[in-house]
Design an enzyme around this catalytic site. Structure first.
Site, PDB file in Angstrom:
ATOM      1  N   CYS A  64      13.503   9.194   9.579  1.00 43.76           N
ATOM      2  CA  CYS A  64      13.038   8.858  10.551  1.00 43.76           C
ATOM      3  C   CYS A  64      14.456   9.323  12.006  1.00 43.76           C
ATOM      4  O   CYS A  64      14.732   9.134  12.226  1.00 43.76           O
ATOM      5  CB  CYS A  64      12.717   8.135  11.301  1.00 43.76           C
ATOM      6  SG  CYS A  64      13.154   6.318   9.084  1.00 43.76           S
ATOM      7  N   GLU A  79       8.778  -0.043  11.418  1.00 39.64           N
ATOM      8  CA  GLU A  79       9.997   0.491  11.650  1.00 39.64           C
ATOM      9  C   GLU A  79       9.677   2.205  11.634  1.00 39.64           C
ATOM     10  O   GLU A  79       8.451   2.502  11.014  1.00 39.64           O
ATOM     11  CB  GLU A  79      10.792   0.565  10.023  1.00 39.64           C
ATOM     12  CG  GLU A  79      12.206   1.507  10.236  1.00 39.64           C
ATOM     13  CD  GLU A  79      12.338   2.429  10.180  1.00 39.64           C
ATOM     14  OE1 GLU A  79      11.741   3.343  10.960  1.00 39.64           O
ATOM     15  OE2 GLU A  79      11.678   3.498   8.847  1.00 39.64           O
ATOM     16  N   GLU A  84       8.930  14.043  17.937  1.00 37.80           N
ATOM     17  CA  GLU A  84       9.360  13.514  16.185  1.00 37.80           C
ATOM     18  C   GLU A  84       8.781  14.986  15.440  1.00 37.80           C
ATOM     19  O   GLU A  84       7.273  14.827  15.335  1.00 37.80           O
ATOM     20  CB  GLU A  84       9.155  12.532  15.843  1.00 37.80           C
ATOM     21  CG  GLU A  84       9.735  12.776  14.200  1.00 37.80           C
ATOM     22  CD  GLU A  84      10.143  11.018  13.763  1.00 37.80           C
ATOM     23  OE1 GLU A  84      10.810  10.933  13.188  1.00 37.80           O
ATOM     24  OE2 GLU A  84       8.672  10.847  13.509  1.00 37.80           O
ATOM     25  N   LYS A 138       0.617  -1.133   0.127  1.00 40.83           N
ATOM     26  CA  LYS A 138       0.259  -0.203   0.469  1.00 40.83           C
ATOM     27  C   LYS A 138       0.730   1.401  -0.113  1.00 40.83           C
ATOM     28  O   LYS A 138       1.724   1.259   0.623  1.00 40.83           O
ATOM     29  CB  LYS A 138      -0.432   0.187   1.683  1.00 40.83           C
ATOM     30  CG  LYS A 138      -1.852   1.320   1.112  1.00 40.83           C
ATOM     31  CD  LYS A 138      -2.313   1.001   2.294  1.00 40.83           C
ATOM     32  CE  LYS A 138      -3.381   2.358   2.472  1.00 40.83           C
ATOM     33  NZ  LYS A 138      -2.660   3.578   2.546  1.00 40.83           N
TER      34      LYS A 138
END
Length: 500
Positions: free
Chosen positions: A304, A270, A400, A194
């Site tokens: 990330c 992840e 983040e 996806k």
């Protein structure tokens, strides 16, 4: 795989638009009842349209993958898998420039980044797993053991985990797709991939390339795009899916893990990071300042593993901050098609507003804005931003940001630096600068999955990548990346005529 719909495989993303992309389901390129636009983040203009896959189409894709795994030869025919991975690699190389143009246009990646982790690096992942599969031992002999007065011979065989649902993020869509697709296919799994809602065109183009230029059997690879969260939810809860592999935010990863628990699916995650770069007092401050500044604005900070916290000795704080400020002033941002551009845009107005809001809250909470903190139009640009006087426990130091924002935090000694670096729910990456033995010793004390010492680059197809704590579960790339998609089955037979 030979698609029924022979639509044009790729159009140049640098042009005014693209042909309508198609979903890949059971070997056929198909549309959907609805489409949604994909924007060029450097201009804010519509680049093209992606089909809005329905929950029913997601279910059909899973069913196709289930049939291909259970009834086809993909899982057991290593020669076929090697040949198809070779074909996929060759097709990616042949269409590299078209892929690069579309990646620049849809992702906002610079031309230089397509020579690395945005495209050429991911293409190398396919080559790596095609080669690894040729020699990887799928069996392990354990020898004999005595039991009940007899000798028994044991061995272990590796086999494919089954049907995989792969859900990826927008920031490095080629890297994320191929780091899941290549090892899953090498292992013998079938897959439903996806695309990220913000970058569907480049991933759908990968599906078209597979359909038109490889012999991958129908149903082995299915590629979907949708902005409807229900489609992702359907993939993570479908009982015919054996494994979910997801790259994205930690909150979404938690939700996927919870959803997958209903059927005890294997889960690879992840997720986010809040990595720290530590500058020791015996480091080359200039080298550290160049690394800290220019790595933080790579792909506008949308990575990330980027080191968004810079930990510096308090007595050298002002000196290093001035170096970072100077380096940020040299960052050329703008049109990602311009080869002299170093930093492109954020992916969307929504993401830019999120980044800006976090910066404004940090300043309101007492942080000092040294430089940056500005929106630049047209497109979704945000200037390289440097914050000091940051509380290590504050939002900007703990959450983040996913934007070009670097926070500087002073520390007293090595133990204090380790404490601050480990003061995070995340554990994805990190960096340290200093004399090598001391730097390596300190790096070993930081709980992260990857670490750069004095600018060393760990990121390559043969190196496992992943994190500790809430940065995820499992590893991508390397031998470990293949083994994520394998099950181990242990066998034993009595040894005829061999008493204990």
């Amino acid at each position: 795989m030979h698609a029924q719909d022979t639509a044009e495989t790729i159009t140049d993303g640098s042009a005014g638009g693209t042909v309508a992309r198609r979903l890949l389901i059971n070997g056929e390129l198909v549309g959907a009842d609805k489409t949604y636009p994909s924007l060029n983040p450097a201009t804010g203009e519509i680049l093209g349209y992606a089909p809005e896959a329905s929950v029913e189409q997601a279910t059909a894709a899973v069913a196709a993958a289930r049939r291909a795994f259970d009834a086809g030869e993909w899982a057991t025919n290593t020669e076929l898998r090697v040949r198809c991975l070779d074909q996929l690699h060759r097709a990616l190389v042949e269409h590299r420039d078209e892929f690069a143009a579309l990646t620049i246009a849809e992702v906002g990646a610079t031309a230089a980044l397509t020579q690395g982790a945005q495209l050429d690096g991911p293409i190398a992942i396919v080559r790596y797993y095609a080669d690894l599969l040729k020699d990887y031992p799928m069996t392990e002999d354990l020898g004999n053991v005595e039991s009940r007065g007899m000798q028994h011979h044991r061995w272990v065989e590796k086999e494919a985990a089954g049907v995989v649902a792969a859900i990826i993020a927008y920031n490095y869509p080629n890297q994320l797709a191929l780091a899941k697709l290549a090892p899953a296919l090498a292992a013998g799994c079938t897959i439903v991939l996806k695309a990220a809602p913000d970058t569907p065109l480049v991933t759908l183009t990968l599906g078209e390339l597979i359909a038109n230029h490889t012999d991958i059997p129908p149903g082995v690879v299915n590629v979907l795009s949708s902005s409807d969260p229900a489609v992702g939810a359907a993939l993570t809860t479908d009982p015919d899916v054996d494994m979910v592999t997801f790259t994205g935010s930690t909150p979404t990863g938690r939700a996927i893990m919870a959803a997958a628990s209903g059927t005890l699916k294997r889960v690879f995650l992840e997720l986010g990071g809040k990595s720290a770069a530590i500058v020791l007092d015996d480091a080359d401050f200039n080298m550290a300042a160049v690394f800290a500044a220019f790595s933080m604005v790579t792909h506008a900070g949308q990575g990330c593993a980027l080191t968004s916290r810079l930990l510096v000795p308090k007595r050298h704080h002002d000196e290093i901050v001035e170096m970072i400020k100077t380096n940020f002033s040299h960052v050329r941002y703008g049109d990602p098609t311009d080869p002299t551009t170093y930093m492109g845009p954020l992916i969307s107005a929504k993401q830019r507003d999120k980044v800006d809001a976090m910066v404004q809250r940090a300043v309101a909470a007492g942080a000092t804005l040294v430089t940056g903190g500005e929106k630049v139009d047209p497109g979704f640009f945000y200037t390289p931003t440097l914050l000091t006087n940051v509380d290590p426990d504050s939002e900007i130091a703990q959450e983040e940001v996913f934007g070009p924002v670097l926070t500087v935090i002073g520390y007293d000694d090595d133990d204090d630096a380790v404490r601050i670096a480990n003061n995070s729910i995340y554990g994805l990456s990190g960096a340290v600068f200093g004399s090598q033995d001391r730097a390596v010793a300190l790096a070993r004390r930081i709980r992260t999955g990857t670490f750069s010492i004095n600018g060393g680059n760990y990121f390559s197809p043969d190196a496992p990548f992943g994190g500790y704590k809430q940065s995820g579960i499992g590893r991508e790339m390397g031998v470990a990346g293949l083994e994520e998609f394998l099950e181990s089955k242990t066998f034993a037979v009595p040894v005829a005529g061999a008493a204990g």
